[in-house]
Design an enzyme around this catalytic site. Structure first.
Site, PDB file in Angstrom:
ATOM      1  CG  ASN A   6       3.593   6.151   2.127  1.00 19.65           C
ATOM      2  OD1 ASN A   6       4.564   6.142   2.889  1.00 19.65           O
ATOM      3  ND2 ASN A   6       2.578   5.291   2.225  1.00 19.65           N
ATOM      4  CE  LYS A   8       3.282   2.182   0.450  1.00 16.91           C
ATOM      5  NZ  LYS A   8       2.371   1.163  -0.029  1.00 16.91           N
ATOM      6  CG  HIS A  92      -0.577   3.588   4.634  1.00 13.75           C
ATOM      7  ND1 HIS A  92      -0.456   2.253   4.368  1.00 13.75           N
ATOM      8  CD2 HIS A  92      -0.455   4.236   3.457  1.00 13.75           C
ATOM      9  CE1 HIS A  92      -0.260   2.099   3.065  1.00 13.75           C
ATOM     10  NE2 HIS A  92      -0.250   3.286   2.496  1.00 13.75           N
ATOM     11  CD  GLU A  94       1.723  -0.471   3.150  1.00 12.03           C
ATOM     12  OE1 GLU A  94       2.578   0.313   3.580  1.00 12.03           O
ATOM     13  OE2 GLU A  94       1.524  -0.646   1.922  1.00 12.03           O
ATOM     14  CD  GLU A 158      -3.132   5.474   0.153  1.00 13.43           C
ATOM     15  OE1 GLU A 158      -2.347   5.897  -0.691  1.00 13.43           O
ATOM     16  OE2 GLU A 158      -2.768   4.858   1.168  1.00 13.43           O
ATOM     17  N   GLY A 164      -0.097  -1.020  -4.191  1.00 12.22           N
ATOM     18  CA  GLY A 164       1.048  -1.865  -4.508  1.00 12.22           C
ATOM     19  C   GLY A 164       0.701  -3.064  -5.376  1.00 12.22           C
ATOM     20  CB  SER A 194      -1.506   1.111  -8.576  1.00  5.98           C
ATOM     21  OG  SER A 194      -1.248  -0.038  -7.780  1.00  5.98           O
TER      22      SER A 194
HETATM   23  P1  PGA Z   1       1.236   2.407  -4.199  1.00  5.11           P
HETATM   24  O1  PGA Z   1       1.015   2.792  -2.641  1.00  5.11           O
HETATM   25  O2  PGA Z   1       1.259   3.714  -4.952  1.00  5.11           O
HETATM   26  O3  PGA Z   1       2.545   1.707  -4.209  1.00  5.11           O
HETATM   27  O4  PGA Z   1       0.085   1.556  -4.603  1.00  5.11           O
HETATM   28  C1  PGA Z   1       0.183   3.838  -2.255  1.00  5.11           C
HETATM   29  C2  PGA Z   1       0.201   3.955  -0.759  1.00  5.11           C
HETATM   30  O5  PGA Z   1       0.273   2.923  -0.080  1.00  5.11           O
HETATM   31  O6  PGA Z   1       0.153   5.083  -0.209  1.00  5.11           O
END
Ligand code: PGA
Length: 233
Positions: A6, A8, A92, A94, A158, A164, A194
């Site tokens: 992903n 982003k 997601h 976010e 997640e 992140g 992560s």
């Molecule tokens: P990250 O993000 O691996 O940077 O923690 C995962 C995601 O948001 O899909």
């Protein structure tokens, strides 16, 4: 086993093309792992083009539930299909936290995408406060309740506190949540939060972890390829 990156809001078309050329080279002999990249909308076309003829799939990061209409800023499933995308992420954290997406909307997005023939990665996961309050299962139950098991649906667990942040769920926490999700909905479940080359093999080795949705570590071709390779073991 599915490893999805992903991206982003990173990588415009030029950077996306460069990444895909290199990923294609590095994963030429990969077997037993499905791989997908999820670029921003403006980089989907070039990714589809560069990865044509490979087994590496290209998915969008969101999709609207309607075919077309007055929805400024949105993109429909048929538009993504026309472009050559194989699927889309929906829900997601976010999108939920920063853009006000609701469980109901996520359910509509997932349903419409699946009906139009796209594959869907539907994201669920609790916040740190929800976990500390002992609400993890309630949150997952609520988020899963808008989804129905289908061949082209996978769920990504997640935990929001792990995205992140560098704080990965322990393999045990991930396994427990994945087993719970599968008791509610019989679909493959990816882990996200992560994931890095250093922790991928252990997470992917859990019996109910069927792959990974990788954010930060998917932006670097070397680390993303290493995570894909970890999925073969
Ligand atoms: P990250 O993000 O691996 O940077 O923690 C995962 C995601 O948001 O899909």
């Amino acid at each position: 086993m599915l490893i999805a990156g992903n991206w982003k809001m990173y990588k415009g078309p030029a950077e996306a093309a460069e990444f895909c050329v290199e990923l294609r080279r590095r994963l030429a002999d990969l077997e037993g792992v499905d791989v997908a990249v999820c670029p921003p909308f403006t980089s989907l076309a070039v990714a589809v083009q560069v990865l044509a003829g490979t087994d590496i799939a290209v998915a969008a990061q969101n999709v609207h539930w309607d075919e077309e209409g007055a929805y400024t800023g949105e993109v429909s499933a048929s538009m993504l299909r026309e472009l050559g995308a194989y699927g889309a992420i929906v829900g997601h954290s976010e999108r939920r936290q920063l853009f006000g997406e609701t469980d109901e909307g996520v359910g509509k997005r997932a349903r419409a995408a699946l009906e139009s023939g796209l594959s869907v990665i539907a994201c669920v996961g609790e916040t740190e406060a929800e976990r500390e309050a002992g609400e993890t299962e309630d949150v997952l139950r609520r988020q899963i309740s808008v989804l129905e098991a289908e061949d082209n649906l996978v769920v990504a667990y997640e935990p929001v506190w792990a995205i992140g942040t560098g704080k990965t769920a322990t393999p045990e926490i991930a396994q427990e949540a994945h087993a719970f999700i599968k008791s509610l909905l019989d679909v493959p479940v990816l882990y996200g939060g992560s994931v890095k080359p250093e922790n991928a093999a252990e997470l992917l080795g859990q019996p109910d972890v069927d792959g990974a949705l990788v954010g930060g570590a998917s932006l670097d071709v070397e680390s993303f390829a290493a995570i894909c390779l970890a999925g073969t073991r």
